[in-house]
Design a protein around this motif. Sequence first.
Motif, PDB file in Angstrom:
ATOM      1  N   MET A 251       0.842  -1.186   0.000  1.00 25.08           N
ATOM      2  CA  MET A 251       0.000   0.000   0.000  1.00 25.08           C
ATOM      3  C   MET A 251       0.887   1.248   0.000  1.00 25.08           C
ATOM      4  O   MET A 251       1.862   1.334   0.723  1.00 25.08           O
ATOM      5  N   LYS A 252       0.521   2.217  -0.815  1.00 23.95           N
ATOM      6  CA  LYS A 252       1.262   3.464  -0.904  1.00 23.95           C
ATOM      7  C   LYS A 252       1.030   4.318   0.331  1.00 23.95           C
ATOM      8  O   LYS A 252      -0.054   4.353   0.884  1.00 23.95           O
ATOM      9  N   ASN A 253       2.072   5.028   0.724  1.00 25.52           N
ATOM     10  CA  ASN A 253       1.934   5.968   1.821  1.00 25.52           C
ATOM     11  C   ASN A 253       1.601   7.330   1.222  1.00 25.52           C
ATOM     12  O   ASN A 253       2.482   8.113   0.899  1.00 25.52           O
ATOM     13  N   GLU A 254       0.317   7.614   1.044  1.00 26.96           N
ATOM     14  CA  GLU A 254      -0.130   8.839   0.399  1.00 26.96           C
ATOM     15  C   GLU A 254      -0.500   9.892   1.431  1.00 26.96           C
ATOM     16  O   GLU A 254      -1.047   9.579   2.480  1.00 26.96           O
ATOM     17  N   GLN A 255      -0.210  11.138   1.078  1.00 29.61           N
ATOM     18  CA  GLN A 255      -0.641  12.254   1.911  1.00 29.61           C
ATOM     19  C   GLN A 255      -2.125  12.468   1.697  1.00 29.61           C
ATOM     20  O   GLN A 255      -2.642  12.229   0.614  1.00 29.61           O
ATOM     21  N   ASN A 256      -2.794  12.954   2.731  1.00 27.91           N
ATOM     22  CA  ASN A 256      -4.186  13.307   2.510  1.00 27.91           C
ATOM     23  C   ASN A 256      -4.244  14.685   1.846  1.00 27.91           C
ATOM     24  O   ASN A 256      -3.246  15.411   1.774  1.00 27.91           O
ATOM     25  N   TYR A 257      -5.399  15.038   1.356  1.00 31.45           N
ATOM     26  CA  TYR A 257      -5.576  16.276   0.595  1.00 31.45           C
ATOM     27  C   TYR A 257      -5.159  17.503   1.400  1.00 31.45           C
ATOM     28  O   TYR A 257      -4.459  18.383   0.893  1.00 31.45           O
ATOM     29  N   GLU A 258      -5.568  17.557   2.650  1.00 30.37           N
ATOM     30  CA  GLU A 258      -5.268  18.722   3.483  1.00 30.37           C
ATOM     31  C   GLU A 258      -3.764  18.894   3.673  1.00 30.37           C
ATOM     32  O   GLU A 258      -3.245  20.016   3.631  1.00 30.37           O
ATOM     33  N   ASP A 259      -3.044  17.788   3.875  1.00 34.40           N
ATOM     34  CA  ASP A 259      -1.594  17.864   4.039  1.00 34.40           C
ATOM     35  C   ASP A 259      -0.908  18.316   2.750  1.00 34.40           C
ATOM     36  O   ASP A 259       0.039  19.101   2.796  1.00 34.40           O
ATOM     37  N   MET A 260      -1.396  17.825   1.621  1.00 34.45           N
ATOM     38  CA  MET A 260      -0.826  18.258   0.344  1.00 34.45           C
ATOM     39  C   MET A 260      -1.052  19.746   0.135  1.00 34.45           C
ATOM     40  O   MET A 260      -0.155  20.472  -0.301  1.00 34.45           O
ATOM     41  N   LEU A 261      -2.245  20.208   0.461  1.00 33.35           N
ATOM     42  CA  LEU A 261      -2.566  21.621   0.301  1.00 33.35           C
ATOM     43  C   LEU A 261      -1.705  22.491   1.214  1.00 33.35           C
ATOM     44  O   LEU A 261      -1.196  23.538   0.795  1.00 33.35           O
ATOM     45  N   LYS A 262      -1.500  22.061   2.449  1.00 36.74           N
ATOM     46  CA  LYS A 262      -0.652  22.809   3.376  1.00 36.74           C
ATOM     47  C   LYS A 262       0.782  22.886   2.858  1.00 36.74           C
ATOM     48  O   LYS A 262       1.424  23.945   2.930  1.00 36.74           O
TER      49      LYS A 262
END
Length: 64
Positions: free
Chosen positions: A1-12
């Motif tokens: 499973m990929k360790n993906e950032q959530n949307y809010e973290d990417m936006l920050k």
Amino acid sequence: MKNEQNYEDMLKELENIVHKLESDDVDIDSLTVQLTRAKKLINDCKTRLKKVEEDVKKLSVTED
């Protein structure tokens, strides 16, 4: 499973990069790295939003 950032973290993270660029807080040697990362974050955010939009459309169609 990929360790993906959530949307809010990417936006920050993207907002932090923009802030650094606007305040001239990025040295010339890391400018390309920061711009490349920003481009990836923008593309990932767009992809995530498109997926959510498609999911919402599917849900609204099945509820009719």
